[in-house]
Design a protein around this motif. Structure first.
Motif, mmCIF file in Angstrom:
data_model
loop_
_atom_site.group_PDB
_atom_site.id
_atom_site.type_symbol
_atom_site.label_atom_id
_atom_site.label_comp_id
_atom_site.label_asym_id
_atom_site.label_seq_id
_atom_site.Cartn_x
_atom_site.Cartn_y
_atom_site.Cartn_z
ATOM 1 N N SER A 30 0.801 -1.220 0.000
ATOM 2 C CA SER A 30 0.000 0.000 0.000
ATOM 3 C C SER A 30 0.834 1.269 0.000
ATOM 4 N N ASP A 73 -6.295 -3.864 -4.843
ATOM 5 C CA ASP A 73 -6.848 -4.263 -3.562
ATOM 6 C C ASP A 73 -5.674 -4.352 -2.600
ATOM 7 N N ALA A 75 -5.600 -4.791 0.524
ATOM 8 C CA ALA A 75 -5.731 -5.836 1.534
ATOM 9 C C ALA A 75 -5.238 -7.177 1.006
ATOM 10 N N LYS A 76 -5.320 -7.355 -0.315
ATOM 11 C CA LYS A 76 -4.915 -8.620 -0.934
ATOM 12 C C LYS A 76 -3.604 -8.509 -1.706
#
Length: 129
Positions: A30, A73, A75-76
């Protein structure tokens, strides 16, 4: 460097769709902008699309605007490239890329090849007419 593994390429007829996926590991995903480049036979590698570290800002090559969508994404640890209305001229090997440095600004989107230091192995996309 981050490890990038692409999937989702293949053969499709003109007008069809494909979705490319890229799984990343080895960095705090991220924190980094991500993107896609492509290289057609006999041509230089070129920018396709990129997204800021949050995914909130995206930039596209003129040739794919309105047809391709990049998303991520965090989170993934994945980044996707949805490719619609494919044309024979989209035929190329597509590479997932990760920015060389963590983004200081959340909306920063690099688009130059030197801005990226990690490349996946590439996935072939072939569009038949």
């Amino acid at each position: 460097q981050v490890q990038l593994v692409e999937s989702g390429g293949g053969l499709v007829q003109a007008g069809g769709s494909l979705r490319l996926s890229c799984a990343a590991s080895g960095r705090i995903f991220s924190n980094y902008a991500m993107g896609w480049f492509c290289q057609a036979p006999g041509k230089e590698r070129e920018f396709v699309a990129a997204a800021s570290r949050s995914g909130g800002t995206r930039y596209y090559a003129d040739s794919v605007k309105g047809r391709f969508t990049i998303s991520r994404d965090n989170a993934k640890n994945t980044v996707l490239l949805q490719m619609n209305s494919l044309k024979p001229e989209d035929t190329a090997v597509y590479y997932c890329v990760c920015a060389a440095s963590p983004s200081l600004y959340a909306n920063y989107v690099p688009i130059r090849e030197p801005d990226f230091d990690s490349w996946g192995q590439g996935t072939q996309v072939t569009v038949s007419s």
